[in-house]
Motif scaffolding. Structure first.
Motif, PDB file in Angstrom:
ATOM      1  N   ARG A 190       0.853  -1.298   0.017  1.00 39.04           N
ATOM      2  CA  ARG A 190       0.036   0.097  -0.158  1.00 39.04           C
ATOM      3  C   ARG A 190       0.912   1.337  -0.144  1.00 39.04           C
ATOM      4  N   LYS A 191       1.926   1.178   0.642  1.00 37.46           N
ATOM      5  CA  LYS A 191       2.930   2.375   0.587  1.00 37.46           C
ATOM      6  C   LYS A 191       4.197   2.400  -0.480  1.00 37.46           C
ATOM      7  N   SER A 192       4.019   1.392  -1.299  1.00 32.60           N
ATOM      8  CA  SER A 192       4.798   1.273  -2.240  1.00 32.60           C
ATOM      9  C   SER A 192       6.269   1.033  -1.958  1.00 32.60           C
ATOM     10  N   GLU A 193       6.405   0.489  -0.700  1.00 32.71           N
ATOM     11  CA  GLU A 193       7.921   0.170  -0.012  1.00 32.71           C
ATOM     12  C   GLU A 193       8.351  -1.219  -0.544  1.00 32.71           C
ATOM     13  N   LYS A 194       9.707  -1.173  -0.592  1.00 30.21           N
ATOM     14  CA  LYS A 194      10.295  -2.154  -1.500  1.00 30.21           C
ATOM     15  C   LYS A 194      10.693  -3.495  -0.376  1.00 30.21           C
ATOM     16  N   GLN A 195      10.620  -3.372   0.925  1.00 25.10           N
ATOM     17  CA  GLN A 195      11.153  -4.687   1.840  1.00 25.10           C
ATOM     18  C   GLN A 195      10.443  -5.959   1.433  1.00 25.10           C
ATOM     19  N   HIS A 196      11.095  -6.639   1.770  1.00 28.78           N
ATOM     20  CA  HIS A 196      10.360  -8.004   1.671  1.00 28.78           C
ATOM     21  C   HIS A 196      10.428  -8.638   2.958  1.00 28.78           C
ATOM     22  N   ILE A 197       9.233  -9.480   3.022  1.00 26.84           N
ATOM     23  CA  ILE A 197       8.955 -10.381   4.442  1.00 26.84           C
ATOM     24  C   ILE A 197       8.976 -11.634   4.348  1.00 26.84           C
ATOM     25  N   TYR A 198       9.927 -12.085   5.319  1.00 25.27           N
ATOM     26  CA  TYR A 198       9.966 -13.448   5.370  1.00 25.27           C
ATOM     27  C   TYR A 198       9.377 -13.944   6.535  1.00 25.27           C
ATOM     28  N   VAL A 199       8.645 -15.150   6.512  1.00 27.10           N
ATOM     29  CA  VAL A 199       8.193 -15.809   7.802  1.00 27.10           C
ATOM     30  C   VAL A 199       8.658 -17.306   7.845  1.00 27.10           C
ATOM     31  N   LEU A 200       9.057 -17.860   8.844  1.00 23.31           N
ATOM     32  CA  LEU A 200       9.574 -19.214   9.010  1.00 23.31           C
ATOM     33  C   LEU A 200       8.601 -19.969   9.895  1.00 23.31           C
TER      34      LEU A 200
END
Lengths: 263, 296
Positions: free
Chosen positions: A129-139
């Motif tokens: 929604r904020k056009s941000e580039k970070q990636h989210i990882y969940v284990l």
């Protein structure tokens, strides 16, 4: 430090913490040590000096009971003084026996299973929604995929094209009271994620080249990605491997020495 | 109340770009104005309240002030652990909104009767618990909840509750409001029982005071101290189980004031609430209130 040495160091520190605290869950902490080493060694865009940087990648450990190897990873990366690991599970320490967000570098407290996937979806949606580039990882663990909340999130992530979300399954085939196949069968797990509209890849969760290749695969579609990492519970110490009792047992002095020698 | 809530939320969202509304596939003909005006800050999470609540936590961690919205027990009891652990343990800026507190959805049956929510929610640390009594209180409570980043629970009635307060009021978090002044007894109400209490007092010409407590937690202890010095008899009334609800909170409040030496005697408290039972028959809100003897 290369990721192989990183993983060895994670396991060694983890063993020490579990032994000193007479704690449990070393099997599941060892099964994901290589995944953490590759992620924190070569993949995540993070800066221990700025653990809350807005553009950092987010990593959430859903299987909070295996926190010892995450705490070790963060200590080795320099998020905090490595000596603080000695306080693990002691009275008054932030280093609780399930992952605590009071520890620098930890995004989310976890311990009750099936909570991290929805939160990760919220983070991924916010980035979109904020056009941000970070990636989210969940284990996540294999056993916790029994929790229906995960499947709510798995549906959601695909519907909203959260291709900035990667779920890693630490598929060590053993859950709390038995083998996954005997308790609640997950297989065919890949087919399940595929039918939920995820991109899925299966890797040997102890092969760093395979792990790195799967994380770095940039041929992104608009789908969230699942990496099913086939692992061995207790990996790294022969007498702990693939044995349910190391979900609970804490090593004796002799076992501790023998395990450190192997590592 | 729900109309007052959504209209006011829309107004506040015009000037507060952090406000984000997440609904659990409910809110037909209510939430559309928000969704149309702020599509980037609206989400229908589907019929999946655990996921909805976890998503709200994730959005709040990324800087939003998130409202989850559904009806009856769905945004609360269905996802209680996500509220406790994901939202409240991390002390996140999430406001949980439930429409249909008490027996507002009377004829829909026990699945839609929210009669244990206050008791459960008020035991969770960090969580503000609020239940406004009319549209004016709804707007005031919403503003006070927006003034804090604490997690909060907002228990609303349904639609069509009459306006009780003649003018707009300001309700800081944890404050109550006096509606009527009388001499014999103090009636303390929370949520949509306000109108019923007011009508009952006026119809019977009781010489009672009436106080509305839109916040069950934190509780207005200052007001309780004042009440205990002026009245020996207190009535609490709520659409909720007797155990653990508003009346229980009031009893605890009086007791804590006595223990702390702030007051010197306890008033007699008559608690009007659901007497530890479910209902098994159809019936309107009014019918169920009568059947359960929720009156004085």
């Amino acid at each position: 430090m290369d990721t192989i040495e990183f993983a060895r160091e994670i396991r060694s520190r983890t063993l020490e913490m579990v032994y000193n605290a007479k704690a449990s869950h070393i099997g599941g902490a060892f099964s994901m040590a290589d995944i953490l080493a590759v992620l924190y060694g070569s993949v995540l865009k993070i800066d221990p000096a700025e653990p809350k940087a807005a553009d950092r990648d987010r990593f959430i450990l859903s299987k909070g009971h295996a926190c010892t190897s995450l705490y070790s990873t963060l200590a080795i990366k320099g998020f905090f003084d490595i000596d603080l690991l000695d306080t693990y599970s002691k009275d008054g320490s932030f280093f609780m026996a399930h992952t605590s967000h009071k520890v620098p570098g930890v995004e989310l407290s976890t311990g009750s299973l099936g909570h991290a996937m929805p939160v990760a979806c919220g983070m991924a949606l916010a980035a979109k929604r904020k056009s941000e580039k970070q990636h989210i990882y969940v284990l996540v663990s294999d056993g916790e995929l029994d929790e229906g909340s995960n499947w709510e999130a798995i549906l959601f992530a695909a519907h909203h094209h959260l291709n900035n979300l990667t779920c890693i399954v630490d598929y060590n085939k053993i859950q709390s009271l038995g083998r996954v196949d005997d308790v609640i069968q997950l297989d065919p797990l890949k087919d399940k994620f595929v039918s939920f509209n995820w991109d899925v890849v299966e890797v040997d969760g102890h092969d760093h080249d395979q792990l790195l290749a799967s994380f770095n695969n940039k041929t992104l579609t608009d789908k969230p990605r699942c990496i099913i990492a086939h692992t061995i519970k207790g990996k790294g110490v022969d007498f702990m491997q693939d044995d349910l009792k190391w979900h609970y047992q804490s090593p004796s002095a002799d076992q501790y020495s023998a395990a450190q020698k192997q590592l | 109340m729900r109309t007052a809530f959504i209209s006011h939320l829309v107004e506040r969202a015009r000037v507060n770009p952090k406000i984000f509304l997440v609904v659990g596939d409910l809110g037909y003909s209510v939430v559309e104005p928000f969704a149309n005006l702020f599509p980037d800050r609206f989400l229908n999470a589907g019929i999946a309240e655990q996921n909805m609540t976890g998503i709200a936590a994730g959005l709040a961690m990324e800087g939003y002030t998130v409202f989850t919205y559904s009806i009856a027990n769905f945004p609360t009891l269905r996802c209680m652990e996500q509220i406790r652990y994901d939202i409240c343990y991390h002390n996140l800026d999430v406001k949980i909104v439930s429409v249909g507190g008490g027996y507002a959805y009377g004829s829909l049956g026990a699945s839609h009767h929210a009669t244990e929510d206050i008791g459960m929610m008020r035991t969770i640390p960090n969580l503000i618990v609020s239940a406004p009594g009319d549209p004016v209180e709804t707007r005031a409570v919403l503003d006070s909840l927006l003034s804090t980043s604490s997690p909060a629970y907002l228990r609303l009635g349904k639609a069509g509750e009459p306006v009780i307060h003649a003018n707009e009021i300001i309700l800081p978090v944890g404050k109550s409001v006096r509606v009527l002044s009388g001499r014999n007894t103090a009636v303390l109400t929370t949520g949509a029982m306000l109108q019923h209490s007011l009508t009952t007092i006026q119809k019977n010409n009781y010489d009672f005071s009436l106080y509305s407590f839109p916040f069950v937690k934190p509780l207005d202890l200052e007001r309780l101290a004042e009440i205990s010095s002026n009245y020996s008899t207190v009535i609490t009334i709520e659409e909720h189980q007797k155990s653990g609800g508003f009346g229980s909170a009031i009893l605890e409040g009086f007791n804590d004031l006595l223990e702390a030496g702030v007051i010197s005697k306890l008033p007699t408290v008559r608690r009007i609430a659901t007497p530890d039972i479910f209902t098994y028959t159809a019936g309107s809100q009014e019918y169920l209130r009568k059947t359960l003897d929720l009156t004085f």
